[in-house]
Design an enzyme around this catalytic site. Structure first.
Site, short mmCIF file in Angstrom:
data_model
loop_
_atom_site.label_atom_id
_atom_site.label_comp_id
_atom_site.label_asym_id
_atom_site.label_seq_id
_atom_site.Cartn_x
_atom_site.Cartn_y
_atom_site.Cartn_z
N GLU A 172 0.83 -1.21 0.00
CA GLU A 172 0.00 0.00 0.00
C GLU A 172 0.86 1.26 0.00
O GLU A 172 0.74 2.14 0.86
CB GLU A 172 -0.96 0.00 1.19
CG GLU A 172 -2.01 -1.08 1.13
CD GLU A 172 -3.04 -1.02 2.23
OE1 GLU A 172 -4.16 -1.54 2.04
OE2 GLU A 172 -2.73 -0.44 3.29
N GLU B 110 -6.53 -7.28 -1.25
CA GLU B 110 -7.13 -7.21 0.09
C GLU B 110 -8.56 -6.71 0.01
O GLU B 110 -8.86 -5.78 -0.73
CB GLU B 110 -6.37 -6.24 1.01
CG GLU B 110 -5.00 -6.64 1.45
CD GLU B 110 -4.41 -5.61 2.41
OE1 GLU B 110 -5.18 -4.86 3.05
OE2 GLU B 110 -3.17 -5.53 2.49
#
Length: 683
Positions: free
Chosen positions: A162, A321
């Protein structure tokens, strides 16, 4: 347009040797004692898991001190997973530097615009431009790639994690040096920079590169072009780190595909993912997405998955995710309703995800995310959640035939532009209430309500000619070449729809003079001398029975072929045009001058789509209740029919081979939150 993405997607092999969809989670065995690991692999097989992301936050475990390494535990986990038939998307583990590194080198820590240091204790406490951090990170990447280059479990590399989630904007001295170097490459000369930044205003003219700083806390509004360029630079700085790790991986493991997990979801705007994907920095697109509860929550999920597909050039992508239930970071963390776990997952698949993964495999017993749901919850496997997880594994196994199928293009595109997002929300503007993402989402929500398929695509990497209708909400930044491209699109028969605060500035955030909407003024056949933003709570009525908020424009029609589709019935500009359409060449260009919200746009859209002949492909009773998305390969079309609501919806007349969903005898009826996937022969 040609995509630089490769076709090296990490498909797990099925029992027959063919492709199947990926299914799994982030796996963090270092949080658990050794005796749990074999049980984890057994349960993964039971649930249908075939791929996991591993070692994401393991730097401190892999490198306990500056001069020691510990790979033994990771070797064992990799071997266990391979023996269980589970592939590994191996992270480079550089997301969170270990305590020994930040203690020895506090100069790697990010600095805020106010000069405060972001200290260790959470994650992503590193500067994207720190040469010290880069050296240590790439050393770790090299050690990992060297050790696991030939391991049979390794199917993909997961760079960092991320990128930019918590450290996208760093205002440190390292950032200042890197920002100046970036500006030199962009502008070459100080004269060019001074012109682009409009430094004649407020005595800001620079006479030396070393005088330039990031837009740190200032006495008043920082230079707007400086702010825009710093946003561009910050996205590029993260991309540069991605490229640096990728180069090491490609050197040592050239046959292993590389990705990083994007965060294409509402509010995450610091990273220009279309640019990252277009640069060739990754081999396939991966995304993380979490539902934020609200009236448009599943609309936003669909929008984000759709945009991820657009960034991927409609090629398959990887959902790295999402959540099985509640997250831990919202004000109130709601569990999912029955059926939502599967519906949310399959909606991503509908929009091109060929792998569905969760954070995380086993719910943590300690740490900041211990209340974040997982595939194996605190309650264990004797739980409704684990049974739902296992059922989803079986569903994804049944969908193996769609692996590799691309999303079928729609006739309507919603353009998404990072420069316009960043710039339209700057300070010292007509209103501070403008929300670029929300306006784009409203248009998409309105299309969903009408049952009309649409693609969400990056503005500057999309072939507009493939669409009958292009909707460009708040297209604030329009460089001259792009303005000409839009004009050609309309002349050649395309139908453009844009909105308030569009076409106003060029790529340097300089106003297009002569009246708004600037670069689009002639194409739209209108001229605006003055904006009319609205105060909170103030609305205006239109004569098409819709209500506007946020913004109005004092429009003068200047073109001979402009039709007024709606006028203001109240407010300062009562009786003046509110919605216009200009016929140009074989196409048209329409302008909507106020925020109508999803409901108002749904009322207006049939008229805007009329010239292109676009209408719903769903039966009347299903429009607004069911979302239709189509994927296709050389021989088949795969229809995904998703019940968006909480009541059953009949779908008469649907035919084909049922891959997933309720029996079709007597007609297809979707239960609340149910999904059907139907295969039809390709025309």
């Amino acid at each position: 347009m040609t995509s630089p993405l490769t076709s090296r997607f990490p498909y797990p092999a099925g029992s027959d040797g063919g492709r199947r969809l990926g299914y799994g989670a982030d796996y963090n065995p270092e949080q658990w004692p050794r005796e749990v690991w074999e049980e984890d692999v057994r349960l993964m097989r039971e649930a249908g898991v075939n791929i996991v992301s591993l070692a994401i936050f393991s730097w401190a475990r892999l490198q306990p001190t500056a001069d020691t390494w510990d790979f033994g535990w990771l070797d064992e986990v990799m071997d266990l997973l391979h023996a269980g038939g589970i592939g590994v998307d191996l992270a480079t583990a550089t997301a969170s530097p270990p305590p020994w590194l930040t203690t020895a080198h506090p100069e790697i820590l990010p600095v805020t615009a106010t000069g405060d240091t972001l200290w260790p204790g959470a994650r992503q406490h590193w500067r994207p431009t720190s040469p010290v951090f880069r050296t240590h990170a790439l050393r770790l990447v090299r050690e990992l790639a060297t050790r696991y280059a030939g391991h049979p479990a390794l199917v993909a590399w997961h760079v960092n994690n991320e990128l930019g989630c918590h450290n996208v904007y760093d205002y440190s001295d390292d950032a200042a040096l890197a920002f100046r170097a970036w500006l030199r490459r962009r502008y070459t000369t100080l004269d060019a920079l001074n012109h682009a930044w409009g430094t004649a205003f407020w005595s800001q003219r620079y006479s030396d590169w070393d005088q330039i700083l990031p837009p740190r806390l200032a006495a008043s509004h920082p230079n707007p072009t400086q702010q825009l360029d710093f946003k561009r630079f910050s996205s590029d700085a993260l991309k540069d780190h991605l490229l640096a790790e990728r180069e090491v991986l490609r050197e040592l493991t050239p046959d292993v595909p590389v990705t990083t997990n994007f965060m294409v979801m509402g509010g995450t705007k610091g990273m220009d993912y279309a640019d990252w994907a277009g640069s060739g920095a990754i081999d396939f697109v991966a995304n993380d997405h979490y539902v934020i509860p609200g009236p448009q929550d599943r609309d936003e999920l669909s929008f984000a998955a759709n945009l991820t597909s657009g960034i991927a050039g409609h090629r398959p992508w990887f959902l790295m995710e999402h959540s099985t239930g509640a997250v831990n970071w919202q004000s109130v963390n709601l569990p999912k309703k029955p059926g939502e776990l599967a519906r949310d997952s399959l909606l991503h698949v509908a929009h091109g995800a060929d792998a569905v993964c969760f954070f995380q495999w086993r719910q943590s017993a300690a740490g900041a995310e211990k209340y974040h749901s997982a595939m194996v919850p605190h309650a264990g496997t004797d739980s409704a959640l684990f049974r739902s997880v296992s059922e989803l594994g079986r569903t994804l196994e049944a969908l193996a035939p769609i692996a590799g199928a691309e999303r079928e293009p729609a006739r309507v595109a919603v353009l998404f532009d990072w420069d316009s997002w960043w710039t339209s929300e700057h300070d010292s503007h007509p209103t501070s209430r403008l929300d670029y993402h929300r306006e784009a989402l409203d248009w998409y929500s309105a299309l969903l309500r009408l049952g009309i398929r649409a693609d969400v695509v990056p503005a500057h990497s999309t072939d507009l000619t493939s669409y009958d209708v292009v909707i460009a909400p708040v297209l604030h930044v329009v460089p001259q070449p792009f303005g000409k491209e839009l004009a050609r699109y309309v002349e050649d028969g395309g139908h453009l729809v844009t909105t308030y605060f569009s076409g106003v500035v060029d790529e340097n955030d300089h106003i297009w003079l002569g009246g708004y909407p600037g670069a689009l003024r002639e194409l739209l056949g209108i001229r605006i001398e003055e904006f009319g933003p609205l105060l909170d709570g103030v609305t205006v009525d239109l004569d098409n029975e819709t209500t506007g908020s946020l913004w109005t424009d004092r429009i003068t029609v200047t073109g001979p072929d402009v039709e007024v589709l709606a006028s203001y019935r109240s407010g300062t500009y009562a009786s003046r045009p509110a919605v216009t359409r200009c016929t140009t060449g074989r196409g048209s260009a329409a302008y909507v001058s106020t925020r109508l919200g999803a409901e108002g746009l749904a009322a207006l859209l049939p008229e805007l789509l009329g010239p292109a002949g676009v209408s719903s492909e769903l039966p009347d009773g299903a429009r607004g209740s069911v979302e239709l998305t189509v994927r296709r390969d050389a021989g088949s079309r795969y229809l995904f029919l998703v019940n968006r609501g909480d009541v059953p919806v009949p779908l008469p007349g649907v035919t084909g081979e049922l891959l997933v969903g309720p029996a079709m005898e007597g007609g297809l009826v979707l239960s609340p939150r149910e999904v059907a996937v139907i295969r039809q022969p390709a025309p």
